[in-house]
Design a protein around this motif. Structure first.
Motif, PDB file in Angstrom:
ATOM      1  N   HIS A   1       0.936  -1.328   0.020  1.00 18.10           N
ATOM      2  CA  HIS A   1      -0.022  -0.077   0.106  1.00 18.10           C
ATOM      3  C   HIS A   1       0.982   1.348  -0.141  1.00 18.10           C
ATOM      4  CE1 HIS A   1      -4.201  -1.217   0.250  1.00 18.10           C
ATOM      5  NE2 HIS A   1      -3.763  -2.134   1.135  1.00 18.10           N
ATOM      6  N   LYS A   2       1.806   1.285   1.075  1.00 25.01           N
ATOM      7  CA  LYS A   2       2.829   2.387   1.156  1.00 25.01           C
ATOM      8  C   LYS A   2       3.472   2.822  -0.192  1.00 25.01           C
ATOM      9  CE  LYS A   2       1.470   3.970   4.976  1.00 25.01           C
ATOM     10  NZ  LYS A   2       0.892   5.202   5.307  1.00 25.01           N
ATOM     11  N   ALA A   3       4.138   1.640  -0.808  1.00 23.66           N
ATOM     12  CA  ALA A   3       5.101   1.589  -2.135  1.00 23.66           C
ATOM     13  C   ALA A   3       4.321   2.070  -3.142  1.00 23.66           C
ATOM     14  CB  ALA A   3       5.675   0.282  -2.368  1.00 23.66           C
ATOM     15  N   GLN A   4       2.764   1.768  -3.254  1.00 27.67           N
ATOM     16  CA  GLN A   4       1.995   2.158  -4.409  1.00 27.67           C
ATOM     17  C   GLN A   4       1.794   3.831  -4.265  1.00 27.67           C
ATOM     18  OE1 GLN A   4      -0.804  -0.199  -6.458  1.00 27.67           O
ATOM     19  NE2 GLN A   4      -2.255   1.035  -5.560  1.00 27.67           N
TER      20      GLN A   4
ATOM     21  N   THR B   1      -0.053  -1.253 -13.644  1.00 32.80           N
ATOM     22  CA  THR B   1       0.318  -0.186 -14.537  1.00 32.80           C
ATOM     23  C   THR B   1      -0.030   1.374 -14.037  1.00 32.80           C
ATOM     24  OG1 THR B   1      -2.004  -0.266 -15.121  1.00 32.80           O
ATOM     25  CG2 THR B   1      -0.513  -1.716 -16.494  1.00 32.80           C
ATOM     26  N   PRO B   2       0.787   2.124 -14.509  1.00 30.92           N
ATOM     27  CA  PRO B   2       0.574   3.617 -14.043  1.00 30.92           C
ATOM     28  C   PRO B   2      -0.914   4.261 -14.131  1.00 30.92           C
ATOM     29  CG  PRO B   2       2.346   3.636 -15.556  1.00 30.92           C
ATOM     30  CD  PRO B   2       1.335   2.268 -15.653  1.00 30.92           C
ATOM     31  N   LYS B   3      -1.448   4.802 -13.074  1.00 26.44           N
ATOM     32  CA  LYS B   3      -2.724   5.298 -13.147  1.00 26.44           C
ATOM     33  C   LYS B   3      -2.690   6.900 -13.733  1.00 26.44           C
ATOM     34  CE  LYS B   3      -5.230   2.953  -9.529  1.00 26.44           C
ATOM     35  NZ  LYS B   3      -5.884   2.979  -8.353  1.00 26.44           N
ATOM     36  N   GLY B   4      -3.895   7.251 -14.488  1.00 30.92           N
ATOM     37  CA  GLY B   4      -3.730   8.616 -14.912  1.00 30.92           C
ATOM     38  C   GLY B   4      -3.712   9.649 -13.588  1.00 30.92           C
ATOM     39  N   GLU B   5      -3.510  10.737 -14.051  1.00 27.84           N
ATOM     40  CA  GLU B   5      -3.579  12.020 -12.864  1.00 27.84           C
ATOM     41  C   GLU B   5      -4.775  12.055 -12.407  1.00 27.84           C
ATOM     42  OE1 GLU B   5      -3.245  16.813 -13.046  1.00 27.84           O
ATOM     43  OE2 GLU B   5      -2.721  15.780 -14.726  1.00 27.84           O
ATOM     44  N   HIS B   6      -5.762  11.623 -13.059  1.00 31.30           N
ATOM     45  CA  HIS B   6      -7.254  11.536 -12.811  1.00 31.30           C
ATOM     46  C   HIS B   6      -7.985  10.370 -13.187  1.00 31.30           C
ATOM     47  CE1 HIS B   6      -7.156  15.902 -12.430  1.00 31.30           C
ATOM     48  NE2 HIS B   6      -6.625  16.044 -13.629  1.00 31.30           N
ATOM     49  N   PRO B   7      -7.734   9.325 -12.244  1.00 30.85           N
ATOM     50  CA  PRO B   7      -8.245   7.935 -12.342  1.00 30.85           C
ATOM     51  C   PRO B   7      -9.746   7.912 -12.065  1.00 30.85           C
ATOM     52  CG  PRO B   7      -7.221   8.206 -10.157  1.00 30.85           C
ATOM     53  CD  PRO B   7      -7.090   9.585 -10.550  1.00 30.85           C
ATOM     54  N   ILE B   8     -10.322   7.424 -13.153  1.00 30.76           N
ATOM     55  CA  ILE B   8     -11.654   7.465 -13.322  1.00 30.76           C
ATOM     56  C   ILE B   8     -12.313   5.889 -12.910  1.00 30.76           C
ATOM     57  CG2 ILE B   8     -13.759   7.486 -14.707  1.00 30.76           C
ATOM     58  CD1 ILE B   8     -12.153   9.502 -16.497  1.00 30.76           C
ATOM     59  N   SER B   9     -13.434   5.774 -12.076  1.00 29.86           N
ATOM     60  CA  SER B   9     -13.813   4.455 -11.749  1.00 29.86           C
ATOM     61  C   SER B   9     -15.277   4.655 -11.864  1.00 29.86           C
ATOM     62  CB  SER B   9     -13.578   3.995 -10.258  1.00 29.86           C
ATOM     63  OG  SER B   9     -12.006   3.885  -9.925  1.00 29.86           O
TER      64      SER B   9
ATOM     65  N   THR C   1      -4.828   3.750 -19.699  1.00 31.78           N
ATOM     66  CA  THR C   1      -4.569   5.264 -19.555  1.00 31.78           C
ATOM     67  C   THR C   1      -4.401   6.094 -20.761  1.00 31.78           C
ATOM     68  OG1 THR C   1      -3.205   4.639 -17.485  1.00 31.78           O
ATOM     69  CG2 THR C   1      -3.120   6.962 -18.075  1.00 31.78           C
ATOM     70  N   THR C   2      -4.818   7.182 -20.681  1.00 33.35           N
ATOM     71  CA  THR C   2      -5.035   8.250 -21.952  1.00 33.35           C
ATOM     72  C   THR C   2      -3.388   8.403 -22.340  1.00 33.35           C
ATOM     73  OG1 THR C   2      -5.051  10.263 -20.673  1.00 33.35           O
ATOM     74  CG2 THR C   2      -6.991   9.287 -21.574  1.00 33.35           C
TER      75      THR C   2
ATOM     76  N   PHE D   1      -5.778  10.605 -17.440  1.00 33.83           N
ATOM     77  CA  PHE D   1      -7.022   9.778 -17.199  1.00 33.83           C
ATOM     78  C   PHE D   1      -6.645   8.391 -17.360  1.00 33.83           C
ATOM     79  CE2 PHE D   1      -9.268  13.910 -18.913  1.00 33.83           C
ATOM     80  CZ  PHE D   1      -9.711  14.090 -17.698  1.00 33.83           C
ATOM     81  N   SER D   2      -7.084   7.798 -16.505  1.00 30.81           N
ATOM     82  CA  SER D   2      -7.164   6.176 -16.278  1.00 30.81           C
ATOM     83  C   SER D   2      -8.726   5.740 -16.384  1.00 30.81           C
ATOM     84  CB  SER D   2      -6.093   5.630 -15.568  1.00 30.81           C
ATOM     85  OG  SER D   2      -6.321   6.123 -14.358  1.00 30.81           O
ATOM     86  N   LEU D   3      -8.997   4.430 -16.664  1.00 31.76           N
ATOM     87  CA  LEU D   3     -10.223   4.031 -16.385  1.00 31.76           C
ATOM     88  C   LEU D   3     -10.421   2.780 -15.835  1.00 31.76           C
ATOM     89  CD1 LEU D   3     -13.208   4.941 -17.114  1.00 31.76           C
ATOM     90  CD2 LEU D   3     -13.059   3.727 -19.600  1.00 31.76           C
ATOM     91  N   THR D   4     -11.201   2.604 -15.005  1.00 32.57           N
ATOM     92  CA  THR D   4     -11.383   1.280 -14.266  1.00 32.57           C
ATOM     93  C   THR D   4     -12.853   1.114 -13.999  1.00 32.57           C
ATOM     94  OG1 THR D   4     -11.017   2.269 -11.842  1.00 32.57           O
ATOM     95  CG2 THR D   4      -9.007   0.891 -13.247  1.00 32.57           C
ATOM     96  N   SER D   5     -13.245  -0.108 -13.731  1.00 34.46           N
ATOM     97  CA  SER D   5     -14.615  -0.346 -13.204  1.00 34.46           C
ATOM     98  C   SER D   5     -14.568  -0.954 -11.646  1.00 34.46           C
ATOM     99  CB  SER D   5     -15.345  -1.072 -14.253  1.00 34.46           C
ATOM    100  OG  SER D   5     -14.938  -2.294 -14.268  1.00 34.46           O
ATOM    101  N   LEU D   6     -15.458  -0.605 -10.848  1.00 36.97           N
ATOM    102  CA  LEU D   6     -15.460  -1.474  -9.645  1.00 36.97           C
ATOM    103  C   LEU D   6     -16.742  -2.194  -9.484  1.00 36.97           C
ATOM    104  CD1 LEU D   6     -14.757   2.056  -7.691  1.00 36.97           C
ATOM    105  CD2 LEU D   6     -13.322   0.131  -8.218  1.00 36.97           C
ATOM    106  N   ARG D   7     -16.806  -2.946  -8.427  1.00 33.71           N
ATOM    107  CA  ARG D   7     -18.286  -3.952  -8.252  1.00 33.71           C
ATOM    108  C   ARG D   7     -19.010  -3.089  -7.363  1.00 33.71           C
ATOM    109  NH1 ARG D   7     -19.173  -6.086 -11.521  1.00 33.71           N
ATOM    110  NH2 ARG D   7     -17.420  -6.021 -12.778  1.00 33.71           N
ATOM    111  N   CYS D   8     -18.599  -2.273  -6.322  1.00 36.53           N
ATOM    112  CA  CYS D   8     -19.510  -1.420  -5.562  1.00 36.53           C
ATOM    113  C   CYS D   8     -19.017  -0.374  -4.865  1.00 36.53           C
ATOM    114  CB  CYS D   8     -20.407  -2.395  -4.747  1.00 36.53           C
ATOM    115  SG  CYS D   8     -21.736  -1.386  -3.861  1.00 36.53           S
TER     116      CYS D   8
END
Length: 158
Positions: A33-36, A74-82, A112-113, A118-125
């Motif tokens: 967690h801290k490394a990320q 993989t690197p996330k975008g400056e604005h990660p979208i979920s 990621t763009t 921007f990066s794009l992910t989907s979440l369960r809830c």
């Protein structure tokens, strides 16, 4: 796979981070967690440093990183979208919202763009079912999102 070269100062910070957790194998998830937070993601080189410091196989570190969806290699975008794809969000059109983000940003889920914005992910809830469908951009929550609002939302981050 792209080879990264971790700066010596980052390696030193990772070593210090592991030492703060006593170089204990049982602290692997906390260290990850801290490394990320420190690096932004967990590429192979980061995993190798952690494995060496905690005296565990890289395969064990990799197994934990790939098992938990919070971690990313993989690197996330400056604005990660979920986009939430839980039942309430899905039933209320989250898939169409996600498709619109993919169309506008010209990326797929997990990407990621090109500009790194921007990066794009989907979440369960996300636990905000009353606001379905829900989109998170960084820490900001958008509720009752429709495909027609996607471009307007993205303009907030220009």
């Amino acid at each position: 796979m792209t080879q990264i070269s971790l700066a010596k100062c980052k390696v030193d910070q990772l070593v210090k981070l592991c030492e703060e957790f006593g170089n204990q194998e049982g602290e692997l998830i906390n260290v990850l967690h801290k490394a990320q937070e420190l690096v932004g993601y967990l590429p192979r080189e980061v995993q190798e440093v952690i494995a060496r410091q905690l005296n565990i196989p890289v395969s064990k570190v990799y197994g934990v990183v790939t098992f938990y969806s919070f971690f990313t290699m993989t690197p996330k975008g400056e604005h990660p979208i979920s986009v939430c794809m839980g039942t309430a969000c899905y039933v209320r059109g989250a898939e169409k919202v996600l498709d619109e983000f993919k169309r506008v940003l010209k990326i797929n889920v997990g990407e990621t763009t090109a500009d790194g914005k921007f990066s794009l992910t989907s979440l369960r809830c996300v636990g905000a079912c009353g606001l379905a469908p829900v989109v998170l951009i960084g820490e900001k929550v958008y509720g009752r999102v429709t495909p027609g609002e996607v471009e307007k939302i993205l303009k907030e981050f220009e």
